[in-house]
Design a protein around this motif. Structure first.
Motif, mmCIF file in Angstrom:
data_model
loop_
_atom_site.group_PDB
_atom_site.id
_atom_site.type_symbol
_atom_site.label_atom_id
_atom_site.label_comp_id
_atom_site.label_asym_id
_atom_site.label_seq_id
_atom_site.Cartn_x
_atom_site.Cartn_y
_atom_site.Cartn_z
ATOM 1 N N ARG A 24 -26.054 55.609 -8.094
ATOM 2 C CA ARG A 24 -25.539 54.795 -9.102
ATOM 3 C C ARG A 24 -26.384 54.277 -10.115
ATOM 4 N N GLU A 25 -27.760 54.107 -9.818
ATOM 5 C CA GLU A 25 -28.660 53.747 -10.730
ATOM 6 C C GLU A 25 -29.295 54.454 -11.672
ATOM 7 N N TRP A 26 -29.290 55.857 -11.291
ATOM 8 C CA TRP A 26 -30.081 57.046 -11.970
ATOM 9 C C TRP A 26 -29.404 58.080 -12.560
ATOM 10 N N LEU A 27 -28.301 58.155 -11.925
ATOM 11 C CA LEU A 27 -27.670 59.475 -12.426
ATOM 12 C C LEU A 27 -26.461 58.922 -13.398
ATOM 13 N N SER A 28 -26.252 59.862 -14.249
ATOM 14 C CA SER A 28 -25.025 59.718 -15.457
ATOM 15 C C SER A 28 -23.721 60.023 -14.802
ATOM 16 N N PRO A 29 -22.702 59.229 -15.082
ATOM 17 C CA PRO A 29 -21.267 59.596 -14.703
ATOM 18 C C PRO A 29 -20.956 61.076 -14.828
ATOM 19 N N ASP A 30 -21.418 61.568 -15.706
ATOM 20 C CA ASP A 30 -21.067 63.121 -15.896
ATOM 21 C C ASP A 30 -22.069 64.033 -15.236
ATOM 22 N N TYR A 31 -22.875 63.387 -14.509
ATOM 23 C CA TYR A 31 -23.985 64.289 -13.654
ATOM 24 C C TYR A 31 -23.561 65.478 -13.211
ATOM 25 N N ILE A 32 -24.194 66.445 -13.159
ATOM 26 C CA ILE A 32 -24.334 67.781 -12.542
ATOM 27 C C ILE A 32 -25.209 68.217 -11.837
ATOM 28 N N GLY A 33 -25.374 68.231 -10.889
ATOM 29 C CA GLY A 33 -26.717 69.087 -9.937
ATOM 30 C C GLY A 33 -26.153 70.600 -9.701
ATOM 31 N N SER A 34 -27.041 71.382 -9.841
ATOM 32 C CA SER A 34 -27.049 72.792 -9.289
ATOM 33 C C SER A 34 -28.127 73.147 -8.229
ATOM 34 N N TRP A 35 -27.799 73.907 -7.101
ATOM 35 C CA TRP A 35 -28.663 74.533 -6.384
ATOM 36 C C TRP A 35 -28.448 75.958 -6.247
ATOM 37 N N PRO A 36 -29.241 76.464 -7.357
ATOM 38 C CA PRO A 36 -28.925 78.124 -7.604
ATOM 39 C C PRO A 36 -28.761 78.963 -6.538
#
Length: 133
Positions: A24-36
């Motif tokens: 909530r504090e550090w990730l953008s609402p548009d956050y994308i995380g990928s694990w290739p």
């Protein structure tokens, strides 16, 4: 805050094991995380918190910065992640992209320890202290 400060604050927040708060504090609402390595994609802070909350061993995860390299809005970290009761010690190599004061994107690699290949045995000395796995 600069990009380095943001990423360090994120990892410090993860240290609390309150993954909902960290997301909530550090990730953008548009956050994308990928694990290739597995092809998995995390979309948004809520999904990030959910997957981290699903890991076993709730409350005992530790995150230690091994190295950090920054160039503008891009930061790369090598983080040692441990869970003593589960006897887990691993690394996450994470590429962070910052937008404003939030992390917009992370690409994360989870390298596994593996034995020296047979063809290389005897060439190099094993030193776990220097290698710090």
């Amino acid at each position: 805050m600069n990009s380095t400060d943001i990423v360090r604050a994120f990892w410090a927040s993860m240290q609390s094991n309150d993954f909902d708060m960290a997301a909530r504090e550090w990730l953008s609402p548009d956050y994308i995380g990928s694990w290739p390595q597995t092809g998995e994609v995390i979309r948004g802070p809520a999904e990030y918190a959910a997957v981290n909350n699903a890991f076993p061993g709730r409350g005992d995860w530790r995150f230690e910065e091994i190295s950090l390299v920054a160039d503008g809005n891009r930061v790369v970290t090598d983080t040692r992640i441990t869970h003593e009761p589960l006897e887990i010690a691993t690394h996450a190599i994470t590429f962070h992209e910052i937008s404003g004061n939030l992390i917009l994107r992370q690409t994360e690699y989870w390298p596994d320890e593996y034995p020296v290949p047979a063809w290389r045995e005897g060439f190099l000395k094993i030193d776990r202290q220097i290698a710090q796995w």
